[in-house]
Design a protein around this motif. Structure first.
Motif: not given
Length: 407
Positions: A381-407
């Motif tokens: 039953p935890d698969a859905v929550l783990r997937g949501a967390e994985a997608v959110a983690a990837a998105q904040v990482r991309e946001e950090l990259f944008r803030r650093i590089t301006g990409a």
């Protein structure tokens, strides 16, 4: 004006105008990525991990500090000599991410730091119709509890992923093709939740089974696989399809809505049966209950009890499981013939039990020479929550990259 003279094969191309700032940004991103994955680290440790010169690392760290993305987190006294400063990614404006799972029976919300540390988990039974509070009010109360436990505010959340039990199109809009017991579960409620938890650009709405597939890829039975499917069989039936490392949604976001897949011997005639679909009629709770009662077992016998008894050799339960496995095998053979996945992961109480796998493989073998690779979910039953967390983690990482590089 940049040089346009050709360079010899194999030699470095002339550095274009503006390359130096880009290189500085990429150096900063390299440092930030290592701090995210392994921090806190000293400048010497960062130089060792990145391969950059120590002065370059120093400039990158100073720039990240000045931008409010990194901070000094302590001192390393484990080595001889003067203590070295430790640095970590600590965005001044938060950098948190949230994962919200909405189901007809319960609501769960987690808050995490950018490094993946869980700060809070809040959950509550979903208030159903007819007397339940509007869905957005229920979620708002849940978010307030999680934020209070984390000692955080909404403006510190960079990204939220919302899991919903219905079709979601490519623009993140929900398609309710089945009735829901949740009050006001519609696009208006989802929009209100989005506005409460973040601006539109900082919120992702996704189908629950799709997220379960991504959860299995991130932490479960399909870890690291680029081509697989996750089939969930419970009160409803759905499938998440991962192709070339990405979710496959289809033209209208309905890829994986396999409940209406044709099944031999199943001919839905009435409106209700046509709405549910042949696969739902063959594998869902109504079909399983009918098999129980036909063999003299109580209608409320849990599927796990039946699967486990069959594995121990109980004849009555073996007959029930064989019939269920035969229907499931027919569906899997069709899925395998069309998609040719490296793996089929099974989840839900009517498919994800490990004791179902041996009779299922036998049934698959009876359908033809090709037997697809099949396994049970390891996240349950935890698969859905783990997937949501994985997608959110990837998105904040991309946001950090944008803030650093301006990409």
């Amino acid at each position: 004006m940049p040089s346009t003279s050709p360079s010899l094969p194999g030699s470095p191309s002339p550095m274009p105008f503006g390359a130096a700032p880009v290189l500085r940004s990429l150096n900063e991103w390299s440092v930030a990525a290592h701090l995210l994955d392994a921090g806190p680290l000293t400048r010497v440790e960062l130089a060792e991990r990145t391969g950059l010169a120590l002065p370059t690392v120093g400039r990158a760290v100073a720039s990240l500090e000045q931008s409010g993305l990194a901070a000094r987190t302590g001192q390393d006294t484990s080595r001889k000599g003067p203590a070295a400063l430790l640095y970590g990614i600590e965005p001044q404006d938060g950098g948190l991410y949230a994962a919200l799972v909405v189901t007809p029976s319960d609501l769960r919300l987690t808050l995490h730091t950018m490094r993946g540390e869980r700060l809070a988990l809040a959950q509550a039974p979903a208030e159903a119709l007819p007397a339940g509070a509007p869905l957005e009010i229920q979620v708002q109360a849940l978010a307030n509890r999680a934020l209070a436990r984390a000692g955080a505010t909404r403006d510190r959340i960079w990204h939220t992923v919302i899991s919903v039990p219905t079709i979601v199109d490519g623009d993140g809009r929900v398609r309710r093709d089945l009735p829901s017991p949740l009050p006001h579960f519609d696009q208006e409620a989802i929009d209100a939740i989005r506005m409460d938890l973040g601006q539109d650009a900082a919120v992702t709405v996704e189908n629950d089974v799709n997220l379960a597939a991504l959860g299995e890829r991130a932490q479960g039975a399909a870890r690291g696989l680029d081509d697989f499917v996750y089939l969930h069989v419970s009160q409803g039936i759905g499938m998440g399809i991962v192709m070339h490392g990405e979710l496959h949604r289809g033209a209208r976001g309905a890829a994986g809505e396999v409940s209406r897949m044709p099944m031999a011997g199943i001919h839905p005639h009435g409106p209700r049966e046509r709405e549910l679909g042949p696969l739902q009629l063959a594998l869902g709770p109504t079909a399983f209950t009918a098999r129980l009662t036909a063999h003299g077992l109580p209608a409320d016998t849990p599927p796990a009890t039946v699967f486990e008894a069959a594995a121990r050799g109980d004849q009555t339960c073996t007959e029930i499981v064989q019939a269920h496995a035969a229907a499931l095998a027919q569906a899997l053979a069709g899925i395998d013939a069309v998609l040719d996945p490296a793996l089929i992961v099974l989840g839900g109480d009517l498919a994800g039990h490990p004791d179902l796998l041996p009779p299922l493989r036998t049934a698959l073998g009876a359908l033809g020479p090709r037997v697809p690779e099949v396994t049970a979910s390891t996240l349950g039953p935890d698969a859905v929550l783990r997937g949501a967390e994985a997608v959110a983690a990837a998105q904040v990482r991309e946001e950090l990259f944008r803030r650093i590089t301006g990409a």
